[in-house]
Design a protein around this motif. Sequence first.
Motif, PDB file in Angstrom:
ATOM      1  N   ARG A  26       0.804  -1.060  -0.093  1.00  0.00           N
ATOM      2  CA  ARG A  26      -0.112   0.124   0.041  1.00  0.00           C
ATOM      3  C   ARG A  26       0.715   1.318   0.197  1.00  0.00           C
ATOM      4  O   ARG A  26       0.614   2.249  -0.674  1.00  0.00           O
ATOM      5  CB  ARG A  26      -1.014  -0.216   1.163  1.00  0.00           C
ATOM      6  CG  ARG A  26      -2.148   1.212   1.154  1.00  0.00           C
ATOM      7  CD  ARG A  26      -2.986   0.728   2.265  1.00  0.00           C
ATOM      8  NE  ARG A  26      -3.920  -0.398   1.966  1.00  0.00           N
ATOM      9  CZ  ARG A  26      -3.618  -1.531   2.941  1.00  0.00           C
ATOM     10  NH1 ARG A  26      -2.954  -1.446   3.663  1.00  0.00           N
ATOM     11  NH2 ARG A  26      -4.567  -2.404   2.801  1.00  0.00           N
ATOM     12  N   ARG A  27       1.964   1.403   0.906  1.00  0.00           N
ATOM     13  CA  ARG A  27       2.737   2.467   0.842  1.00  0.00           C
ATOM     14  C   ARG A  27       3.784   2.699  -0.392  1.00  0.00           C
ATOM     15  O   ARG A  27       3.761   3.597  -1.127  1.00  0.00           O
ATOM     16  CB  ARG A  27       3.857   2.312   2.036  1.00  0.00           C
ATOM     17  CG  ARG A  27       3.310   2.415   3.318  1.00  0.00           C
ATOM     18  CD  ARG A  27       4.503   2.439   4.486  1.00  0.00           C
ATOM     19  NE  ARG A  27       5.277   1.286   4.595  1.00  0.00           N
ATOM     20  CZ  ARG A  27       4.851   0.297   5.198  1.00  0.00           C
ATOM     21  NH1 ARG A  27       3.687   0.279   5.884  1.00  0.00           N
ATOM     22  NH2 ARG A  27       5.713  -0.909   5.203  1.00  0.00           N
ATOM     23  N   LEU A  30       1.223   4.153  -3.009  1.00  0.00           N
ATOM     24  CA  LEU A  30       0.916   5.385  -2.661  1.00  0.00           C
ATOM     25  C   LEU A  30       2.268   6.346  -3.251  1.00  0.00           C
ATOM     26  O   LEU A  30       1.915   7.440  -3.827  1.00  0.00           O
ATOM     27  CB  LEU A  30       0.767   5.698  -1.189  1.00  0.00           C
ATOM     28  CG  LEU A  30      -0.656   5.341  -0.603  1.00  0.00           C
ATOM     29  CD1 LEU A  30      -0.417   5.310   1.013  1.00  0.00           C
ATOM     30  CD2 LEU A  30      -1.404   6.251  -1.048  1.00  0.00           C
ATOM     31  N   LEU A  33       1.503   7.457  -7.213  1.00  0.00           N
ATOM     32  CA  LEU A  33       0.502   8.128  -7.455  1.00  0.00           C
ATOM     33  C   LEU A  33       0.866   9.475  -7.905  1.00  0.00           C
ATOM     34  O   LEU A  33       1.684  10.141  -7.240  1.00  0.00           O
ATOM     35  CB  LEU A  33      -0.486   8.246  -6.143  1.00  0.00           C
ATOM     36  CG  LEU A  33      -1.188   6.951  -5.871  1.00  0.00           C
ATOM     37  CD1 LEU A  33      -2.201   7.268  -4.767  1.00  0.00           C
ATOM     38  CD2 LEU A  33      -1.688   6.147  -6.951  1.00  0.00           C
ATOM     39  N   ASP A  37      -4.053  11.544  -8.830  1.00  0.00           N
ATOM     40  CA  ASP A  37      -4.538  10.229  -8.515  1.00  0.00           C
ATOM     41  C   ASP A  37      -4.671  10.625  -6.877  1.00  0.00           C
ATOM     42  O   ASP A  37      -5.467   9.672  -6.357  1.00  0.00           O
ATOM     43  CB  ASP A  37      -3.316   9.193  -8.613  1.00  0.00           C
ATOM     44  CG  ASP A  37      -3.530   8.418 -10.081  1.00  0.00           C
ATOM     45  OD1 ASP A  37      -4.520   8.827 -10.683  1.00  0.00           O
ATOM     46  OD2 ASP A  37      -2.713   7.881 -10.325  1.00  0.00           O
ATOM     47  N   ARG A  38      -3.963  11.272  -6.134  1.00  0.00           N
ATOM     48  CA  ARG A  38      -4.206  11.364  -4.810  1.00  0.00           C
ATOM     49  C   ARG A  38      -5.491  12.106  -4.532  1.00  0.00           C
ATOM     50  O   ARG A  38      -6.150  11.764  -3.600  1.00  0.00           O
ATOM     51  CB  ARG A  38      -2.983  12.204  -4.190  1.00  0.00           C
ATOM     52  CG  ARG A  38      -1.705  11.390  -4.232  1.00  0.00           C
ATOM     53  CD  ARG A  38      -0.508  12.156  -3.625  1.00  0.00           C
ATOM     54  NE  ARG A  38       0.681  11.414  -3.468  1.00  0.00           N
ATOM     55  CZ  ARG A  38       1.017  10.301  -2.618  1.00  0.00           C
ATOM     56  NH1 ARG A  38       0.103  10.361  -1.650  1.00  0.00           N
ATOM     57  NH2 ARG A  38       1.899   9.822  -2.539  1.00  0.00           N
ATOM     58  N   LEU A  41      -8.051   9.268  -5.084  1.00  0.00           N
ATOM     59  CA  LEU A  41      -7.951   8.479  -3.903  1.00  0.00           C
ATOM     60  C   LEU A  41      -8.640   9.061  -2.673  1.00  0.00           C
ATOM     61  O   LEU A  41      -9.186   8.392  -1.962  1.00  0.00           O
ATOM     62  CB  LEU A  41      -6.398   7.896  -3.403  1.00  0.00           C
ATOM     63  CG  LEU A  41      -6.205   7.046  -2.406  1.00  0.00           C
ATOM     64  CD1 LEU A  41      -6.656   5.383  -2.807  1.00  0.00           C
ATOM     65  CD2 LEU A  41      -4.740   7.106  -2.015  1.00  0.00           C
ATOM     66  N   ASP A  46     -12.598   2.755   1.800  1.00  0.00           N
ATOM     67  CA  ASP A  46     -11.191   1.640   2.081  1.00  0.00           C
ATOM     68  C   ASP A  46     -11.190   0.809   0.896  1.00  0.00           C
ATOM     69  O   ASP A  46     -10.135   0.435   0.386  1.00  0.00           O
ATOM     70  CB  ASP A  46     -11.263   1.322   3.260  1.00  0.00           C
ATOM     71  CG  ASP A  46     -11.066   2.231   4.573  1.00  0.00           C
ATOM     72  OD1 ASP A  46     -10.688   3.204   4.141  1.00  0.00           O
ATOM     73  OD2 ASP A  46     -11.426   1.995   5.699  1.00  0.00           O
ATOM     74  N   ALA A  49     -10.381   2.241  -2.258  1.00  0.00           N
ATOM     75  CA  ALA A  49      -9.064   2.815  -2.439  1.00  0.00           C
ATOM     76  C   ALA A  49      -7.866   1.642  -2.820  1.00  0.00           C
ATOM     77  O   ALA A  49      -7.166   1.781  -3.326  1.00  0.00           O
ATOM     78  CB  ALA A  49      -8.835   3.528  -1.055  1.00  0.00           C
ATOM     79  N   ASP A  50      -8.340   0.448  -1.803  1.00  0.00           N
ATOM     80  CA  ASP A  50      -7.241  -0.567  -2.018  1.00  0.00           C
ATOM     81  C   ASP A  50      -7.392  -1.119  -3.508  1.00  0.00           C
ATOM     82  O   ASP A  50      -6.311  -1.888  -3.945  1.00  0.00           O
ATOM     83  CB  ASP A  50      -7.568  -1.938  -1.218  1.00  0.00           C
ATOM     84  CG  ASP A  50      -6.917  -1.426   0.283  1.00  0.00           C
ATOM     85  OD1 ASP A  50      -6.390  -0.436   0.596  1.00  0.00           O
ATOM     86  OD2 ASP A  50      -7.428  -2.211   1.076  1.00  0.00           O
ATOM     87  N   LEU A  53      -5.185   1.421  -5.519  1.00  0.00           N
ATOM     88  CA  LEU A  53      -4.108   1.205  -5.545  1.00  0.00           C
ATOM     89  C   LEU A  53      -3.485   0.104  -6.084  1.00  0.00           C
ATOM     90  O   LEU A  53      -2.187  -0.056  -6.541  1.00  0.00           O
ATOM     91  CB  LEU A  53      -3.595   1.379  -3.923  1.00  0.00           C
ATOM     92  CG  LEU A  53      -3.902   2.661  -3.284  1.00  0.00           C
ATOM     93  CD1 LEU A  53      -3.791   2.519  -1.814  1.00  0.00           C
ATOM     94  CD2 LEU A  53      -2.995   3.758  -3.647  1.00  0.00           C
ATOM     95  N   ARG A  56      -2.746   0.412  -9.761  1.00  0.00           N
ATOM     96  CA  ARG A  56      -1.461   1.411  -9.614  1.00  0.00           C
ATOM     97  C   ARG A  56      -0.432   0.457  -9.573  1.00  0.00           C
ATOM     98  O   ARG A  56       0.721   0.587 -10.532  1.00  0.00           O
ATOM     99  CB  ARG A  56      -1.567   2.595  -8.928  1.00  0.00           C
ATOM    100  CG  ARG A  56      -2.803   3.824  -9.427  1.00  0.00           C
ATOM    101  CD  ARG A  56      -2.716   4.088 -10.640  1.00  0.00           C
ATOM    102  NE  ARG A  56      -3.775   5.030 -11.373  1.00  0.00           N
ATOM    103  CZ  ARG A  56      -4.926   5.066 -11.532  1.00  0.00           C
ATOM    104  NH1 ARG A  56      -5.354   3.700 -11.935  1.00  0.00           N
ATOM    105  NH2 ARG A  56      -5.397   6.189 -12.068  1.00  0.00           N
TER     106      ARG A  56
END
Length: 199
Positions: A26-27, A30, A33, A37-38, A41, A46, A49-50, A53, A56
């Motif tokens: 996940r990090r 992030l 992005l 994209d941020r 998001l 949740d 969002a996952d 991510l 991507r």
Amino acid sequence: MDFTELRLGSARLLGAEATSLSPRQRRQALGVLSADDRKRLAHLNDARADAFLTGRLLVSVALDDPAPLLEASCGHCGSAEHGKPRLREQPMLVSISYAGSAVFVALADSDHVSALGLDVEEAGLEAGAGAAAELERWTATEAVLKADGRGLRVDPSEVQLDADGLARIRGEGALYRLRQTLVDGRFVVAVATASASGD
């Protein structure tokens, strides 16, 4: 994160379950992005969002690039908060599709393919032959509309599918090659491509 990888014609396909995204991944996702994209998001719950991510991250894995320049914009309104994704500074086309918690990414070399669309739907275990055929038709139609770039702004009934794996939008010249498969016995996958040479 475990992922599935295969080829459908000229497209490379990767798929993974968003529920298997680890905190480290996940990090990592992030970190790839864009600013737009941020913003996208920030508006997602949740689970969504996952999935976002995961998509991507799959692009990053497919390109073996820790920070691919992926952006999206709407061809209709110009918004950067939704729309068809594209890669900057790489000769590749990309299409992303979500089916429940699963995420699939298709990539194709833009030297060979001028348009790319991917659609994935989860097949119900109880679906009969008629329902399965309808789902295959729907994924093929959606893949063509995504390759076209206008999505559902075009009436799906305008997509003409031929028995030989070719498709077109009624009254338009672009011709799309369709490839379909079943992944893990539960995901109906369709990829539509248009040849860069116009063949």
